[in-house]
Motif scaffolding. Structure first.
Motif, PDB file in Angstrom:
ATOM      1  N   GLU A   1      30.562  29.549  36.293  1.00 34.02           N
ATOM      2  CA  GLU A   1      31.700  30.187  37.424  1.00 34.02           C
ATOM      3  C   GLU A   1      31.399  29.133  38.695  1.00 34.02           C
ATOM      4  O   GLU A   1      32.500  29.230  39.146  1.00 34.02           O
ATOM      5  N   TRP A   2      30.363  28.561  39.008  1.00 36.19           N
ATOM      6  CA  TRP A   2      30.154  28.068  40.186  1.00 36.19           C
ATOM      7  C   TRP A   2      31.163  26.784  40.323  1.00 36.19           C
ATOM      8  O   TRP A   2      31.612  26.010  41.051  1.00 36.19           O
ATOM      9  N   ARG A   3      31.324  25.966  38.960  1.00 34.70           N
ATOM     10  CA  ARG A   3      32.140  24.941  38.835  1.00 34.70           C
ATOM     11  C   ARG A   3      33.739  25.143  38.130  1.00 34.70           C
ATOM     12  O   ARG A   3      34.142  24.325  37.938  1.00 34.70           O
ATOM     13  N   ASP A   4      33.591  26.303  37.726  1.00 34.61           N
ATOM     14  CA  ASP A   4      34.941  26.699  37.433  1.00 34.61           C
ATOM     15  C   ASP A   4      36.067  26.389  38.101  1.00 34.61           C
ATOM     16  O   ASP A   4      37.240  26.048  37.889  1.00 34.61           O
ATOM     17  N   ASP A   5      35.792  27.082  39.410  1.00 29.41           N
ATOM     18  CA  ASP A   5      37.008  26.972  40.547  1.00 29.41           C
ATOM     19  C   ASP A   5      36.389  26.751  41.749  1.00 29.41           C
ATOM     20  O   ASP A   5      36.053  27.527  42.344  1.00 29.41           O
ATOM     21  N   PRO A   6      36.484  25.524  42.006  1.00 26.48           N
ATOM     22  CA  PRO A   6      35.665  24.871  43.461  1.00 26.48           C
ATOM     23  C   PRO A   6      36.361  25.544  44.494  1.00 26.48           C
ATOM     24  O   PRO A   6      35.573  25.262  45.792  1.00 26.48           O
ATOM     25  N   ALA A   7      37.590  26.049  44.535  1.00 25.08           N
ATOM     26  CA  ALA A   7      38.152  26.820  45.812  1.00 25.08           C
ATOM     27  C   ALA A   7      37.241  28.159  46.028  1.00 25.08           C
ATOM     28  O   ALA A   7      37.311  28.373  47.015  1.00 25.08           O
ATOM     29  N   ARG A   8      36.917  28.792  44.932  1.00 26.39           N
ATOM     30  CA  ARG A   8      36.081  30.105  45.203  1.00 26.39           C
ATOM     31  C   ARG A   8      34.740  29.978  45.713  1.00 26.39           C
ATOM     32  O   ARG A   8      34.086  29.163  45.604  1.00 26.39           O
ATOM     33  N   SER A   9      34.387  30.848  46.656  1.00 21.44           N
ATOM     34  CA  SER A   9      33.132  30.913  47.377  1.00 21.44           C
ATOM     35  C   SER A   9      32.120  31.383  46.093  1.00 21.44           C
ATOM     36  O   SER A   9      32.382  31.955  45.148  1.00 21.44           O
TER      37      SER A   9
ATOM     38  N   LEU B   1      40.836  33.012  48.202  1.00 17.91           N
ATOM     39  CA  LEU B   1      40.280  31.674  48.156  1.00 17.91           C
ATOM     40  C   LEU B   1      40.482  30.929  46.930  1.00 17.91           C
ATOM     41  O   LEU B   1      40.757  29.789  46.544  1.00 17.91           O
ATOM     42  N   ALA B   2      40.480  32.038  45.724  1.00 22.91           N
ATOM     43  CA  ALA B   2      40.282  31.505  44.437  1.00 22.91           C
ATOM     44  C   ALA B   2      41.764  30.888  43.831  1.00 22.91           C
ATOM     45  O   ALA B   2      42.752  31.421  44.309  1.00 22.91           O
ATOM     46  N   THR B   3      41.802  30.237  42.840  1.00 21.34           N
ATOM     47  CA  THR B   3      42.718  29.385  42.364  1.00 21.34           C
ATOM     48  C   THR B   3      43.436  30.603  41.563  1.00 21.34           C
ATOM     49  O   THR B   3      44.843  30.533  41.417  1.00 21.34           O
ATOM     50  N   ARG B   4      42.784  31.351  41.066  1.00 19.06           N
ATOM     51  CA  ARG B   4      43.276  32.410  39.927  1.00 19.06           C
ATOM     52  C   ARG B   4      43.389  33.780  40.831  1.00 19.06           C
ATOM     53  O   ARG B   4      42.450  34.033  41.323  1.00 19.06           O
ATOM     54  N   ALA B   5      44.506  34.447  40.622  1.00 18.35           N
ATOM     55  CA  ALA B   5      44.829  35.436  41.341  1.00 18.35           C
ATOM     56  C   ALA B   5      43.817  36.863  41.019  1.00 18.35           C
ATOM     57  O   ALA B   5      43.306  37.413  41.695  1.00 18.35           O
ATOM     58  N   ASP B   6      43.401  37.015  39.779  1.00 12.70           N
ATOM     59  CA  ASP B   6      42.517  37.934  39.260  1.00 12.70           C
ATOM     60  C   ASP B   6      40.989  37.527  39.285  1.00 12.70           C
ATOM     61  O   ASP B   6      40.230  38.344  38.774  1.00 12.70           O
ATOM     62  N   ALA B   7      40.724  36.656  39.969  1.00 17.54           N
ATOM     63  CA  ALA B   7      39.146  36.050  40.028  1.00 17.54           C
ATOM     64  C   ALA B   7      38.376  37.221  40.650  1.00 17.54           C
ATOM     65  O   ALA B   7      38.929  37.763  41.853  1.00 17.54           O
ATOM     66  N   ALA B   8      36.822  37.155  40.374  1.00 17.99           N
ATOM     67  CA  ALA B   8      36.207  37.889  41.349  1.00 17.99           C
ATOM     68  C   ALA B   8      36.070  37.596  42.733  1.00 17.99           C
ATOM     69  O   ALA B   8      36.239  36.508  42.869  1.00 17.99           O
TER      70      ALA B   8
END
Length: 921
Positions: free
Chosen positions: A144-152, A121-128
Motif C-alpha cells: 500500500e505504501w508504494r502503490d500510490d505515492p500521492a496518498r498519505s 490526495l490519492a490517485t484513485r477516488a475509491d482509495a482508503a
C-alpha cells in the motif's frame, strides 16, 4: 469535494479530532507538536517518557497532513511517516495504533471531513484515506505504501528493514525493487526513530542521509525525528516540547509516579544468577499475577522457563529473538499466557500466575505490562526498557528484583559504598557478603570489559535512587528522570564504533543493477548498527523446498534468480548468534552430510554446497549471511533452530507461501502440474523438475509423480518486474494510455515541477514500446502477434523465458526516433530516456551485457543507446540526488503498476474493498 463534519484549522479542532482518532485527549506536548507540524517545523528530538503516547505521533502527523491538504500547503509536508523500531518485536504496536486510526476515519461520521481531505490526495477516488504497511512479519509489506505515492501512508519497520532499503540494499528485496523502496522511503517522508538511544549508529546514518539530501537538494527531503525516553545526551533544545505542564497532567502524573520498587540480590558468581532468578520467580507462584522475567542469554531463558514449567505447568511462555518470525507472530495472536501481559488481546488470557521469560526481544516496541519483574543486570538503557514493561499504567505496586554478581575493587570498579548498603531487604546476609567481597576480594580480578563496566555503573546509579518506605529503591519514571545526565551517560552501553559514511559509499550502494560483488561496496549492516566487541555476529536460517528440488538444475534455475522471483520474507527467517547456528548446523550435517544447502551472502550471491562442506568452513564465514536448508534435514523445534531435531512430517518447514494479505489471503503460492492458482494471481515462473522425463510418462493418467512447479504471485505483492503477466490480457496501446493517465493524476496530486512532471508523463506513455517485438510477444504466450500486440498476458497464458531481451532497451531505441521526442529539450529528453530505461530496475547504471541486444533493430542503434545509459545515469544523479532520481523512477513504476492492475477491470481486493480494515494488515 463536499465538506462534511468538522474542520481541522484550530487547536480546538485538533483536540476533538485527536480524541476521535485515538480515544484519548491529547497531552500538552502533543498539542505543541501539532502546532510545530502546522508550521512545518520538525524537532530533531522528541523526549517523551515511556507510556505517555509516543506512537500518537502518527495521529498528530496525520492531522497535520489533513491541515496542509485543506490549506493547499501539503507539497512541502511529508506524506509518508516511517516509524522505525529498534528490532523486530512480537507485537507491532505502531501498526495496531495506525489501524485503529484508519478504522476511526472510516466509521466515525465526525471524522468525515478529515477522511475526505486525506482521500483527496490519492490517485484513485475509491482509495482508503490512509495506507498502512509493515515491513515485518507474516503480513509484511502489503505494497500500500508504494502503490500510490500521492496518498498519505504509514510504514512501520525495523532498523534493518528500513535502513537497508534506504541504502538501496533492501533485505528481502530483489535488485529490481531496491531503487523503488529507497526512493519512496527517502523522499517526502518523516522518519521517526523510536528508542533512538538503543541504535546510535542508525540515528547517525539517517541524519547523514538527510544532510546529504540537503547538500544535493533532493526533491522533498527526508525529515528525521529522534524519539526517546532515555537519551544518551543533553536534550535541552527539545525541553520546550515535554515540560512541567505535561507532568501535572492527571494521566501523565499517574504514569510518571507509577509505583515500582527495586530490590537488589547479589550472588557471588555469575553462574549463580540463573539459580537466584529461579528462586525469586518461584516466590510468586501463588500470587495469581503476571510475572515478567528478563535474562540476557537464550540458554538462561530456556533454563528458567523449564524450571518454572515444573512450578506452573500451563503458565509459562518464552520470547527470544531467535524465534522464527512465523512463530513470533502466532505467539502474539494466539498465546493465552502472552495475552495476560497485553492491554488488549485477541486471545483468551490464561488465569492464575503466569510467567513470560524474555531476552531483550521483549524490551522494545511491545505494549506489555506485568505486575512484577525479576531480571539480571544490564546497562542503563536496557534496564530502563525493562522497567517500562512493569506497572506501565500506574495501577499497581510493582516489585522489581534485580540479580547481579558483585563488582569489587579488584575488578577496577569502585562501587559507591553508601549506596551499596541497602541491597535486598529480604536478603541481608547476601548483601553483607557482597560488601565483604568488595572490601577484600579473594583473588585478583580482571579489569571489567566496557559492557560489564556499564552494568556496574548502572548498579551504582540505581542504588542511589530514593528509598521507599518498604526499603525498595524508587524506580518510577519520575524518579529515574532525576538521575543526572553524567551518571546516565556513564551507565549506558558504550556506543558502537560508528563507521564513517561518505558520498562515495552512497554512490556505490545506489548502483543496484550491478549484481555481482563490487569492490568498494561493502554490506550495509555495519552502518546500520555500528561495530561492537560485545555484540557477536548473527546468521539467519530458513527452509525452502527448492533447495533440494532444483539441486541438479542450477544452470537453468540459478538460485539468485529464484530468490528474485520469490524473496525470503521476515516470517520465514530465524536469527541467532553465528557460533550457535554453526554448532546446530554441525549436528544436522552429522545426520545429513550430502544434503544441499544454499548460503546467501550479504552481497546477494548464493553458494550451493553440501552441508558437510558448509561446516568445514570457518564459522565466521556465516556471519551476516542466510543459510537456506531443505526441509528434509529437519532442524526446527518450536520455531527455533535445533540441530538434534530430525525431520518431522507434522512440522511445516517451508512457509514461503504463508505470506498473507487482506483477509488472510496468500500473496503467493507454488502449485504442481494442473493445480489451478488462486483468483487474481499471475504466473512468474514454471520449473520443470523432471525435464528428461518420457513424454508418455508425463501424459499417463496414472502418473502421480509431480513434474511442473508453477509459481504465482498477486500483482501488487510481486517482486518480479511485473512486465509480462496480469489478471487479464492487456493490449499494448490501452496499457500505455492508461499508464499515461495515471501518471498525469499522480504528478498533479504531488505538485511536481513542470519539467519533471512532463518527463514522468511522457515516460509512462512510451515505457513499454519495446514490447512490440516478436520475441517478447512469444515469451508471454501470444500466438496472435502481430495482429494483436499485448502489454500483459492474462491468466490463460503461460510465459516462458525465450531470451534475455529487455523491452526497456527496445523502448529507448523506438523513442529516440519519435518526432515528438526529438522536439523536446535536451534536458527533458535525458530524463525521459532514463525513466523509461529504469522502470524495471535496470540502467542503474547499465544493462548487463547479456541484455544489450534487440533482434529487430540494428547493432549500431543498440550500441549507441547502450553506451549512453550509464553516462545519462551519472548526469541525472548529480542533478537530482540519489534518492531524488530513484523517486522519479518510482513514480513511473507506480503509474505502470496502477495501469497494470486497473486497466481492464479491477480486482475487488484493490477497489472499494481496500476500505475494509483488512487492507491495513
Amino acid at each position: 469535494m463536499v465538506e462534511r463534519g468538522i474542520t481541522m484549522s484550530t487547536s480546538e479542532d485538533f483536540e476533538s479530532n485527536y480524541k476521535l482518532l485515538t480515544g484519548n485527549s491529547p497531552f500538552p506536548w502533543q498539542r505543541k507538536l501539532f502546532t510545530m507540524f502546522v508550521d512545518k517545523r520538525f524537532p530533531e528530538t522528541c523526549p517523551v517518557p515511556t507510556g505517555l503516547g509516543k506512537t500518537s505521533i502518527i495521529a498528530i502527523w496525520l492531522l497535520a497532513v489533513a491541515h496542509h491538504t485543506r490549506n493547499g500547503t501539503v507539497t512541502e509536508f511529508p506524506r509518508r511517516l516511517v516509524y522505525v523500531v529498534n528490532r523486530r518485536t512480537v507485537v507491532d504496536q505502531a501498526t495496531d495504533e495506525a489501524r485503529k486510526m484508519l478504522e476511526a476515519l472510516i466509521t466515525k461520521p465526525e471524522l468525515c471531513a478529515v477522511a475526505d481531505v486525506l482521500s483527496s490526495l490519492a490517485t484513485r477516488a475509491d482509495a482508503a484515506p490512509l495506507a498502512i504497511s509493515t515491513l515485518r512479519g507474516q503480513f509484511a509489506d502489503n505494497a500500500e505504501w508504494r502503490d500510490d505515492p500521492a496518498r498519505s501512508a504509514v510504514i512501520v519497520g525495523t532498523v534493518d528493514m528500513i535502513g537497508s532499503r534506504l541504502l538501496f540494499s533492501g533485505y528481502g528485496c530483489g535488485f529490481k525493487s531496491r531503487p523503488l523502496h529507497a526512493g519512496f522511503l527517502g523522499q517526502d517522508t518523516l522518519l521517526v526513530h523510536d528508542e533512538a538511544h538503543l541504535e546510535p549508529a542508525f540515528q547517525e546514518l539517517v541524519s547523514a542521509i538527510a544532510s546529504e539530501q540537503q547538500r544535493r537538494r533532493d526533491f522533498w527531503q527526508l525529515r528525521v525525528m529522534e524519539l526517546t525516553a532515555t537519551s544518551r545526551s543533553d536534550i535541552t533544545d527539545a525541553n520546550t516540547l515535554f515540560t512541567g505542564e505535561d507532568r501535572k497532567h492527571d494521566v501523565a502524573r499517574k504514569r510518571l509516579e507509577a509505583k515500582k520498587g527495586i530490590s537488589f540480590h547479589p550472588v557471588d558468581d555469575e553462574k549463580r544468577v540463573t539459580e537466584k532468578v529461579e528462586q525469586l520467580t518461584k516466590g510468586y507462584k501463588d500470587s495469581g499475577q503476571a510475572i515478567l522475567v528478563f535474562l540476557r542469554g537464550v540458554k538462561e531463558v530456556m533454563k528458567v522457563a523449564a524450571f518454572l514449567r515444573k512450578v506452573v505447568p500451563d503458565g509459562v511462555e518464552t520470547l527470544t529473538g531467535t524465534l522464527r518470525g512465523f512463530e513470533r507472530d502466532t505467539l502474539a495472536r494466539e498465546n493465552a499466557v502472552f495475552a495476560r501481559f497485553m492491554p488488549h488481546s485477541e486471545a483468551i488470557p490464561q488465569q492464575g500466575t503466569v510467567y513470560l521469560v524474555c531476552t531483550s526481544a521483549g524490551e522494545v516496541g511491545v505494549n506489555i505490562s506485568a505486575d512484577h519483574l525479576v531480571c539480571d543486570l544490564t546497562p542503563f538503557e536496557s534496564m530502563m526498557q525493562r522497567f517500562g514493561r512493569v506497572n506501565r499504567f500506574g495501577d499497581g505496586n510493582a516489585h522489581i528484583d534485580v540479580v547481579h554478581r558483585p563488582f569489587g575493587k579488584g575488578s577496577g570498579f569502585d562501587e559507591s559504598a553508601p549506596a551499596a548498603l541497602d541491597d535486598d531487604p529480604s536478603a541481608g546476609a547476601a548483601s553483607q557478603d557482597d560488601l565483604t567481597a568488595d572490601a577484600a576480594p579473594k583473588k585478583k580480578e580482571k579489569p571489567l570489559s566496557p559492557f560489564d563496566r556499564a552494568c556496574a555503573q548502572t548498579l551504582s546509579v540505581l542504588k542511589q535512587l530514593p528509598l521507599r518506605e518498604d526499603r525498595r529503591r524508587d524506580a518510577s519514571p519520575a524518579a529515574l528522570s532525576e538521575i543526572p545526565l553524567a551518571d546516565r551517560q556513564a551507565a549506558f552501553t558504550p556506543p558502537p564504533v560508528i563507521l564513517p559514511i561518505s558520498d562515495i559509499l552512497f554512490d556505490v550502494w545506489a548502483l543496484t543493477s550491478v549484481r555481482q560483488k563490487l569492490p568498494g561496496r561493502p554490506p550495509v549492516a555495519d552502518w546500520l548498527h555500528g561495530v561492537t566487541e560485545w555484540e557477536p555476529p548473527a546468521t539467519h536460517v530458513a527452509w525452502r523446498d527448492e533447495v533440494y528440488l532444483v539441486s541438479g538444475m542450477l544452470e537453468i534455475c540459478p538460485p539468485e534468480d529464484l530468490l528474485e522471483d520469490y524473496p525470503l520474507k521476515p516470517h520465514e527467517l530465524l536469527r541467532d548468534q553465528t557460533t550457535r547456528v554453526f554448532s546446530e548446523l554441525e549436528k544436522i550435517a552429522s545426520r545429513c552430510p550430502a544434503k544441499p544447502v544454499w548460503l546467501l551472502n550479504a552481497d546477494g550471491k548464493v553458494d550451493v554446497l553440501p552441508l558437510e562442506k558448509l561446516v568445514d568452513r570457518d564459522k565466521l564465514r556465516l556471519a551476516d549471511c542466510t543459510v537456506l536448508l531443505p526441509p528434509a534435514v529437519g532442524g526446527l523445534d518450536g520455531g527455533m533452530l535445533n540441530g538434534d531435531a530430525a525431520y518431522d512430517p507434522k512440522v511445516v518447514y517451508d512457509i514461503a507461501d504463508q505470506w498473507l494479505g487482506e483477509n488472510d489471503r496468500p500473496r503467493r503460492c507454488r502449485l504442481w502440474d494442473n493445480e489451478g492458482p488462486l483468483s487474481g494471481m499471475r504466473l512468474v515462473r514454471t520449473i520443470d523438475v523432471r525435464p528428461d522425463a518420457e513424454e508418455q510418462e508425463e501424459e499417463s493418467a496414472e502418473s502421480t509423480i509431480r513434474r511442473c512447479w508453477h509459481w504465482y504471485v498477486r500483482p501488487r505483492s510481486a517482486d518480479d518486474d511485473g512486465s509480462r503477466t496480469a489478471r487479464v490480457n492487456q493490449e499494448l496501446t490501452s496499457h500505455l494510455r492508461s499508464a499515461e493517465d495515471f501518471a498525469k493524476k499522480l504528478v498533479d496530486r504531488l505538485g511536481l515541477g513542470a519539467l519533471e512532471a512532463k518527463a514522468v508523463v511522457l515516460a509512462a506513455r512510451w515505457h513499454d514500446l519495446g514490447k512490440d517485438r516478436l520475441i517478447w510477444q512469444r515469451s508471454i504466450g501470444n500466438r496472435d502477434y502481430p495482429g494483436l500486440v499485448l502489454a500483459k498476458s492474462g491468466s490463460g497464458m503461460r510465459p516462458i523465458d525465450l531470451s534475455d531481451y529487455r523491452h526497456e532497451l527496445g523502448s529507448l531505441i523506438d523513442i529516440s526516433n519519435y518526432p515528438e521526442f526529438l522536439e523536446l529539450s535536451e534536458e527533458l529528453q535525458d530524463l525521459v530516456l532514463h525513466l523509461v530505461a529504469a522502470h524495471h530496475g535496470r540502467a542503474r547504471p547499465h544493462f548487463p551485457e547479456k541484455e544489450t541486444f534487440d533482434y529487430d533493430r540494428s547493432e549500431e542503434a543498440v550500441a549507441a543507446i547502450v553506451s549512453e545509459v550509464p553516462r545519462r545515469y551519472g548526469r541525472l544523479q548529480r542533478k537530482y540526488g540519489r534518492w531524488g532520481l530513484a523517486y522519479l523512477e518510482s513514480l513511473v513504476r507506480a503509474a505502470d503498476a496502477m495501469a497494470s492492475q486497473y486497466v481492464a477491470g479491477e480486482d475487488p481486493a484493490y477497489g472499494n474493498a481496500a476500505l475494509s480494515l483488512g487492507g491495513a494488515q
